[in-house]
Scaffold this active site. Structure first.
Site, PDB file in Angstrom:
ATOM      1  CG  HIS A  57      -2.544   1.585   7.337  1.00 32.99           C
ATOM      2  ND1 HIS A  57      -2.252   0.498   6.551  1.00 32.99           N
ATOM      3  CD2 HIS A  57      -3.685   2.127   6.822  1.00 32.99           C
ATOM      4  CE1 HIS A  57      -3.167   0.378   5.604  1.00 32.99           C
ATOM      5  NE2 HIS A  57      -4.043   1.362   5.745  1.00 32.99           N
ATOM      6  CD  GLU A  59       1.924  -1.231  10.476  1.00 31.16           C
ATOM      7  OE1 GLU A  59       1.936  -2.464  10.370  1.00 31.16           O
ATOM      8  OE2 GLU A  59       0.893  -0.549  10.254  1.00 31.16           O
ATOM      9  CB  CYS A  87      -0.414  -2.947   4.233  1.00 27.72           C
ATOM     10  SG  CYS A  87      -0.187  -1.154   4.375  1.00 27.72           S
ATOM     11  CB  CYS A  90       2.723  -0.045   6.752  1.00 27.30           C
ATOM     12  SG  CYS A  90       1.145   0.700   7.215  1.00 27.30           S
TER      13      CYS A  90
END
Length: 160
Positions: A57, A59, A87, A90
């Site tokens: 992801h 991040e 999420c 993250c």
């Protein structure tokens, strides 16, 4: 206190990464920027589909880059600007990295409206292990505890 224009500058950068990622079809519509002392440390877009890595992801990818650049696993003093509310994975990575603040644009509800829903994960985390959809089966705890005992007495131990 930091100037609002500085926050806007870095948030625009995260949003631009998310848009660029969609246009180049490298991954999902997410971007993240990590800043320390007003200086850009790392930036990344979502790389899940381009790297076949479900943990890539924006991040998490930016955290990996920032840690490598700063040669540390402790990002205390850093701020993350992300195009979307993080999420659960993250958010956990942000806490583990000791990042001091999160600025986000889109919400998790905005993400859910285009097919990126974290609701199931949040619901699963609220359940006991026995009630989760993914089976949890503990085994060989006594053997595994040896590594913890070694950690407790290690002279090379580096707490995090």
């Amino acid at each position: 206190m930091e100037k609002m224009s500085q926050h806007e500058k870095f948030m625009k950068m995260a949003i631009q990464l998310s848009e660029q990622n969609v246009l180049e079809t490298l991954g999902g519509p997410f971007g993240a920027v990590i800043v320390k002392d007003g200086k850009l440390i790392a930036k990344s877009a979502n790389k899940v589909t381009s790297t076949n890595d479900p943990t890539a992801h924006a991040e998490v990818s930016a955290i990996r880059m920032a840690c490598k650049k700063l040669k540390t696993f402790d990002l205390a003093g850093c701020i993350v600007y992300t195009s979307c509310e993080p999420c659960p994975m993250c958010l956990s990575a942000i806490y583990w990295a000791k990042i001091e603040a999160i600025y986000f644009a889109n919400t998790k509800d905005d993400a859910a409206s285009i097919g990126f829903s974290d609701k199931f994960i949040y619901e699963e985390l609220d359940k006991t292990m026995l009630k989760r959809q993914l089976p949890f089966k503990q085994m060989m705890r006594d053997e595994a505890l040896q590594a913890f005992r070694l950690w407790e007495i290690s002279g090379m131990r580096k707490d995090y």
